[in-house]
Motif scaffolding. Structure first.
Motif, PDB file in Angstrom:
ATOM      1  N   MET A 263       0.921  -1.159  -0.048  1.00 60.04           N
ATOM      2  CA  MET A 263      -0.048  -0.130  -0.026  1.00 60.04           C
ATOM      3  C   MET A 263       0.947   1.207  -0.032  1.00 60.04           C
ATOM      4  N   ALA A 264       0.909   2.129  -1.189  1.00 59.79           N
ATOM      5  CA  ALA A 264       1.677   2.983  -1.044  1.00 59.79           C
ATOM      6  C   ALA A 264       1.037   4.162  -2.233  1.00 59.79           C
ATOM      7  N   PHE A 265       2.006   5.418  -2.021  1.00 59.56           N
ATOM      8  CA  PHE A 265       1.372   6.600  -2.805  1.00 59.56           C
ATOM      9  C   PHE A 265       1.701   6.314  -4.359  1.00 59.56           C
ATOM     10  N   ASP A 266       0.904   6.944  -5.038  1.00 61.21           N
ATOM     11  CA  ASP A 266       0.901   6.871  -6.722  1.00 61.21           C
ATOM     12  C   ASP A 266       2.500   6.858  -7.125  1.00 61.21           C
ATOM     13  N   ASP A 267       3.084   7.912  -6.526  1.00 55.53           N
ATOM     14  CA  ASP A 267       4.531   8.221  -7.150  1.00 55.53           C
ATOM     15  C   ASP A 267       5.430   7.033  -6.752  1.00 55.53           C
ATOM     16  N   VAL A 268       5.157   6.478  -5.721  1.00 58.10           N
ATOM     17  CA  VAL A 268       6.052   5.218  -5.371  1.00 58.10           C
ATOM     18  C   VAL A 268       5.617   4.171  -6.149  1.00 58.10           C
ATOM     19  N   ILE A 269       4.398   3.871  -6.227  1.00 58.65           N
ATOM     20  CA  ILE A 269       3.987   2.708  -7.342  1.00 58.65           C
ATOM     21  C   ILE A 269       4.444   2.862  -8.553  1.00 58.65           C
ATOM     22  N   HIS A 270       4.436   3.895  -9.141  1.00 59.44           N
ATOM     23  CA  HIS A 270       4.805   4.261 -10.711  1.00 59.44           C
ATOM     24  C   HIS A 270       6.478   4.497 -10.759  1.00 59.44           C
ATOM     25  N   SER A 271       7.130   4.221  -9.756  1.00 66.90           N
ATOM     26  CA  SER A 271       8.610   4.434  -9.872  1.00 66.90           C
ATOM     27  C   SER A 271       9.443   3.085  -9.615  1.00 66.90           C
ATOM     28  N   ALA A 278       3.847  -9.228  -6.071  1.00 66.70           N
ATOM     29  CA  ALA A 278       3.507  -8.060  -5.108  1.00 66.70           C
ATOM     30  C   ALA A 278       1.940  -7.671  -5.767  1.00 66.70           C
ATOM     31  N   ASP A 279       1.012  -7.323  -4.798  1.00 71.05           N
ATOM     32  CA  ASP A 279      -0.208  -6.958  -5.030  1.00 71.05           C
ATOM     33  C   ASP A 279      -0.283  -5.368  -4.652  1.00 71.05           C
ATOM     34  N   VAL A 280      -0.283  -4.736  -5.437  1.00 78.34           N
ATOM     35  CA  VAL A 280      -0.030  -3.175  -5.097  1.00 78.34           C
ATOM     36  C   VAL A 280      -1.270  -2.394  -5.226  1.00 78.34           C
ATOM     37  N   ILE A 281      -1.639  -1.668  -4.187  1.00 77.60           N
ATOM     38  CA  ILE A 281      -2.742  -0.841  -3.891  1.00 77.60           C
ATOM     39  C   ILE A 281      -2.598   0.686  -3.643  1.00 77.60           C
ATOM     40  N   SER A 282      -3.190   1.615  -4.225  1.00 82.22           N
ATOM     41  CA  SER A 282      -2.957   3.160  -4.198  1.00 82.22           C
ATOM     42  C   SER A 282      -3.380   3.638  -2.970  1.00 82.22           C
ATOM     43  N   LEU A 283      -2.527   4.459  -2.490  1.00 85.00           N
ATOM     44  CA  LEU A 283      -3.184   5.202  -1.208  1.00 85.00           C
ATOM     45  C   LEU A 283      -3.456   6.477  -1.888  1.00 85.00           C
ATOM     46  N   GLY A 284      -3.385   6.753  -3.054  1.00 89.07           N
ATOM     47  CA  GLY A 284      -3.574   8.111  -3.473  1.00 89.07           C
ATOM     48  C   GLY A 284      -2.287   8.856  -3.525  1.00 89.07           C
ATOM     49  N   LYS A 285      -2.520  10.268  -3.260  1.00 90.82           N
ATOM     50  CA  LYS A 285      -1.187  11.196  -3.598  1.00 90.82           C
ATOM     51  C   LYS A 285      -0.929  12.084  -2.360  1.00 90.82           C
ATOM     52  N   ASP A 286      -1.527  11.831  -1.402  1.00 87.65           N
ATOM     53  CA  ASP A 286      -1.248  12.385  -0.180  1.00 87.65           C
ATOM     54  C   ASP A 286      -1.669  11.985   1.128  1.00 87.65           C
ATOM     55  N   ALA A 296     -10.245   0.774   4.667  1.00 93.34           N
ATOM     56  CA  ALA A 296     -10.731   0.154   3.495  1.00 93.34           C
ATOM     57  C   ALA A 296      -9.721  -0.695   2.622  1.00 93.34           C
ATOM     58  N   GLU A 297      -8.518  -0.308   2.497  1.00 97.61           N
ATOM     59  CA  GLU A 297      -7.862  -0.957   1.719  1.00 97.61           C
ATOM     60  C   GLU A 297      -7.239  -2.264   2.672  1.00 97.61           C
ATOM     61  N   LEU A 298      -7.058  -2.100   4.016  1.00 95.19           N
ATOM     62  CA  LEU A 298      -6.704  -2.994   4.874  1.00 95.19           C
ATOM     63  C   LEU A 298      -7.624  -4.112   4.810  1.00 95.19           C
ATOM     64  N   ARG A 299      -9.019  -3.861   4.836  1.00 91.81           N
ATOM     65  CA  ARG A 299     -10.088  -4.871   4.990  1.00 91.81           C
ATOM     66  C   ARG A 299     -10.074  -5.523   3.652  1.00 91.81           C
ATOM     67  N   ASP A 300      -9.722  -4.770   2.351  1.00 91.18           N
ATOM     68  CA  ASP A 300      -9.390  -5.655   1.314  1.00 91.18           C
ATOM     69  C   ASP A 300      -8.821  -6.801   1.378  1.00 91.18           C
TER      70      ASP A 300
END
Length: 340
Positions: A263-271, A278-286, A296-300
């Motif tokens: 679970m990480a920010f978009d800039d990390v995910i795209h870098s 790895a199952d990668v879920i976005s936490l958005g940008k900030d 919600a993501e932890l519950r997923d």
């Protein structure tokens, strides 16, 4: 018991359940709460049973206006009144000294204080008004699990244990309210939330204490979330600190065959060139989107038992980032990637 899912136009039924001493989950702007008549001790005891909640973990009292809180508390200070004008209704819970025998010790955890909240959600304010009583309002989840931000989360945890859930859609903030202790000489934040230390100090024009988020094993907490493990999914969460290199995280994952959550920010995910497991879920940008999405993501991930580890991005604990890190640290049990 069949748990009914009600809409906002069915509040009469929900209020009837409350008056009958039954449990009803309700929406707020932060997370969904589990409501029972705060003046009915047997109803309040059902809340502890439904959640599996320790009996010395006090409950928040949720009200529909300031006058309802005044019935139970000692007179409000000028500072408290100023905070109410600014943040009520809203994501600020305040602890006050009670009038003698105003509320059951079952509500207060045996203390002579209680936490009061006036949420910014019209549906729930209408529910309380129709019921005619304040309602206790802990998060509507199994104790220790991530808090619910949708009616579906509540149904997953409490179906068959409560009378009804009032479905008002996803919450907007995503982490519980700030808890401010106004029963002491220097106001103290016992749980950070969307209303920050800086927000409060700007209204009362003096410093507040912001270091009292935990109590010892033999102490009774004055607010929820100070003593017991909270917000934890079935998988072990590890915090990836701001000074950690996410390439090292990806390398660690690549050396294992089992699926690993990220679970990480978009800039990390795209870098990062992530390995297949790895199952990668976005936490958005900030920090704001991260706080909104965290539970919600932890519950997923909880819906997929194959995941035993979740790496989650840590951030600088300022502003709402303090609330995010407070919840993340509790979810991870203070475990960090560098400890692996």
């Amino acid at each position: 018991m069949e748990t009914l899912v009600l809409k906002a136009n069915q509040l009469g039924k929900a209020a009837e359940f409350i008056r009958q001493g039954e449990l009803v989950a309700f929406p707020t702007e932060t997370v969904y709460g589990l409501g029972a008549d705060a003046t009915n001790e047997s109803a309040v005891k059902k809340v502890y049973a439904a959640k599996g909640r320790p009996s010395d973990n006090p409950l928040i009292v949720t009200v529909s206006d300031v006058a309802m809180a005044e019935k139970y508390t000692q007179p409000f200070s000028d500072e408290a009144k100023a905070l109410m004008r600014k943040f009520w209704p809203g994501s600020l819970t305040m602890i006050f000294k009670l009038k003698p025998n105003a509320l059951s010790k079952t509500v207060t955890g045996g203390l002579d204080t209680a936490a009061f909240r006036f949420p910014n959600n019209k549906t729930t304010l209408d529910l309380i008004s129709k019921a005619g009583v304040p309602i206790v309002g802990p998060s509507a989840n199994t104790s220790g699990k991530p808090s619910p931000t949708t009616a579906q989360h509540v149904y997953h945890d409490l179906n068959g244990k409560i009378a009804a859930i009032v479905d008002d859609g996803p919450t907007t903030v995503g982490v519980e309210s700030t808890i401010l202790d106004m029963s002491v000489a220097t106001p103290s934040i016992l749980r950070p939330g969307a209303v920050t230390k800086e927000d409060i100090e700007a209204i009362i024009h003096r410093p507040v204490i912001d270091e009292l988020h935990h109590v010892g094993a033999k102490q009774t907490p004055k607010a929820p979330g100070m003593k017991y493990k909270h917000y934890a999914p079935n998988a072990q969460v590890y915090i990836v600190d701001p000074d950690d290199d996410w390439h090292d995280v990806a390398d660690w994952i690549s050396k294992h065959s089992e699926p690993i959550g990220v679970m990480a920010f978009d800039d990390v995910i795209h870098s990062i060139n992530w390995p297949d497991n790895a199952d990668v879920i976005s936490l958005g940008k900030d920090a704001k989107t991260a706080a909104h999405d965290l539970f919600a993501e932890l519950r997923d991930f909880d819906n997929h038992p194959a995941y035993k580890i979740i790496f989650t991005q840590g951030i600088t604990p300022t502003g709402i980032g303090e609330a995010y890190m407070n919840r993340l640290n509790k979810s991870a049990g203070q475990m960090h990637f560098k400890q692996l």
